[in-house]
Scaffold this active site. Structure first.
Site: not given
Lengths: 125, 509
Positions: B344-345, B370-372
């Site tokens: 997941t992102d 939250s990466r993106v």
């Protein structure tokens, strides 16, 4: 550790021997299955052998119809299966009402009236 | 060639095709050799493809199964439905298709099983289209970076770990930490904020009473009209549990491919992995770590990869995924959690300790990420939440020193006090998502120190008073702020600060 020989490979070997006219392969197979304690697989191996022979054009088929079939139909069936050598086991069964059902070791066509009627019934439901 | 001749030709072609389709030919024929535990072993059918549907002719009619193990001598097929009807010796034929489910607007507001059959007692569902259950994810060129917000309405998430449309954000935590609550609030927020996002909630082996409660709640919140629920209970066969997320995704993809936006909630993938483990072991596949099969990573990666933000050429639709994973005693380094975390992102980690302290939603500021989503955050929220995560993490670190009270220096004391206020502010009751202006104004007021004299225990009251006052007196400004396109600065910032300070006076003590 002895490797487990797959049914497909056994069937391949049996079919090859039968084509070469070596009928004693049956006794050989029986001995092998007893030795390997795999007699329970005999039916499936026979099925696989027939499938193997079918792939090579030697077909043993069951044909079911309401009345006995004639030579013209047999010729048609030979064309349909594309077999070089077709052996038919004929069954007369009035409950199919009409038409014909052909079962080869790996394929089937059910063109009997009884089947058509049950299909219609299912669609209606 | 004249026009008439062309028309005739087309008609002839159509007739010929229709003729061919109705002509019966020889069809491949197999036979069931063994059956049990939802798995049938079939001899023959050498032409069968992976995941192809098989029709088993039983005494009571046709039972469907799908081929998962294609071996030299036989096929291992997982039965869809009751295996008690299937017996050794039953004839099997190929259906010639891989599994598909009905998709379309007709499913909205319905509760269905993974085969698209209604479970809500409503009429049968007839859709114009069907979608493949197993479908390849969209390629690189068909995608675009995640840039539009998927507001959850939960301040702690939208401010610190923003989620964008097309993102996959994992919700992870122990049992009873509010994982499903976060997902449900997100669904409710889509209706409250009128985002037009379609919700697809996939219940995998969830108690049916829980699903029924959820349906009631969604109906009372007015969300059900834009929601599809794919439900499987603990008593359903493992095959249905295994199919549920893929079937739900197919239903979501319909909206994505049309240029719309859909939100997938998989509740939960731990049970999905367990169902797949059961199937794999029954199919005699070799067990690996924790007895899961070797392809359990692929099981989830191919599912979650279907969630994407599509390029403009493909209609710019999106499919956002919120998978849920249940951990045991907070162990996020177990097999399935690490797998899904890496796919997941980002993840939202729910902590039992926080939950028990009354900090709800119990989101861990340190372990969540939250990466993106950063690009997808609205300007308004982004402008006020810059240092929120860092401040909160530092506060949780310092909080243990709080007991030393007077021995601390002024700066540390201030940080702890601000942290306490922020923690209180980020508490949020269930089923009450906040809109962009509400989030921005609240965080801004605390950040600017407008509530510094208000005791931490009264922060929620003062926040509520501030929001009521702002909406009553400055509705237009708030509506502009709610669009999220502008930062909280200049006149609007002064306005919020002024109102906040005035409101705070009534709560100081």
């Amino acid at each position: 550790m002895s490797s487990h020989l797959s049914r497909t490979k056994i069937a391949h070997y049996v079919a090859e021997q039968l084509r070469a006219g070596k009928r004693d392969v049956v006794a050989e197979l029986a001995a092998f299955l007893v030795e390997e304690r795999r007699t329970g697989e005999a039916d499936l191996i026979m099925r696989s052998t027939l499938e193997q022979l079918e792939a090579e054009g030697i077909v043993l088929a069951d044909v079911t119809s309401a009345t006995a079939i004639d030579e013209a139909i047999k010729t048609e069936l030979q064309k349909l299966t594309g077999a070089k050598q077709l052996t038919l086991r004929e069954h007369v069964d009035e409950s199919v009402l009409g038409g014909i059902r052909l079962e080869t070791p790996s394929q089937r066509i059910d063109a009997t009236f009884a089947h058509r009627l049950s299909q219609l019934r299912e669609r209606k439901i | 060639m004249t026009e008439i001749a062309v028309a005739e030709l087309a008609q002839n072609l159509r007739d010929a095709i229709a003729n061919l389709e109705t002509t019966e030919g020889l069809e491949a024929n197999g036979i069931v050799t063994r059956v049990g535990d939802g798995v049938a072993w079939v001899h023959g059918l050498r032409e069968a493809g992976y995941s192809e549907v098989l029709e088993i002719e039983t005494v009571d009619g046709v039972v469907e199964a799908f081929a998962l193990n294609l071996m030299e001598d036989e096929i291992g097929a997982v039965i869809l439905g009751q295996d008690s009807k299937v017996a050794a010796g039953n004839k099997v034929r190929l259906k010639g298709v891989i599994l598909d489910v009905p998709v379309g607007e007709e499913l909205l507001g319905r509760v269905v099983n993974p085969l698209g059959e209604p479970l809500d007692g409503g009429p049968a569902i007839t859709t114009k289209q069907r979608g493949l259950v197993e479908r390849e994810a969209i390629g690189v060129l068909g995608r675009k970076h995640v840039h539009e917000p998927m507001m959850t309405g939960i301040m702690a998430i939208d401010a610190m770990f923003p989620i964008g449309r097309g993102q996959r954000e994992l919700i992870i935590g122990d049992r009873q930490t509010g994982k499903t609550a976060v997902a449900i609030d997100t669904m409710i927020n889509q209706a409250k904020q009128k985002t037009g996002v379609i919700n697809v909630y996939v219940a995998i082996g969830q108690k049916l009473s829980k699903v029924a409660r959820l349906v009631d709640r969604l109906k009372s919140e007015g969300v059900m009209d834009q929601t599809i629920i794919v439900a499987t209970g603990p008593s359903d066969p493992a095959s249905l549990l295994y199919l549920a997320p893929y079937a739900g995704t197919a239903m979501g993809e319909y909206f994505r491919d049309k240029g719309g936006h859909a939100l997938m909630i998989y509740d939960d993938l731990t049970k999905h992995a367990v169902a797949y483990r059961q199937m794999s072991l029954l199919l005699r596949r070799p067990p690996g770590r924790e007895a899961f099969p070797g392809d359990v990573f692929y099981l989830h990666s191919r599912l979650l990869e279907r969630s994407a933000k599509l390029s403009d050429e493909l209609g710019a639709g999106s499919l956002t995924a919120l998978p849920i994973i249940e951990t045991q005693a907070g162990d996020i380094s177990a097999y399935i959690p690490t797998n899904v975390i890496s796919i997941t992102d980002g993840q939202i980690f729910m902590e039992t300790d926080l939950f028990n302290q009354g900090i709800r939603p119990a989101i861990s500021a340190g372990l969540s990420v939250s990466r993106v989503g950063g690009d997808a955050q609205t300007k308004a929220v982004k402008s006020v939440s810059g240092h929120l995560k860092l401040g909160l993490s530092q506060f949780r670190e310092l909080a243990s020193f709080a007991q030393f009270g007077s021995d601390l220096d002024e700066a540390t004391k201030n940080q702890i006090e601000r942290g306490q206020r922020l923690t209180e502010l980020l508490k949020q009751p269930q089923y009450s998502p906040l809109s962009i202006w509400e989030q921005s104004a609240s965080i801004f007021a605390v950040n600017e120190g407008a509530f510094d004299r208000v005791p931490a225990g009264k922060i929620k009251d003062v926040q509520s008073a501030l929001l009521t006052k702002l909406w009553a007196d400055h509705k237009k400004d708030m509506e502009t702020l709610n669009k999220g396109a502008e930062k909280v600065e200049g006149d609007i910032a002064k306005l919020i600060e002024k109102v906040a300070k005035a409101v705070a006076k009534g709560f100081e003590g």
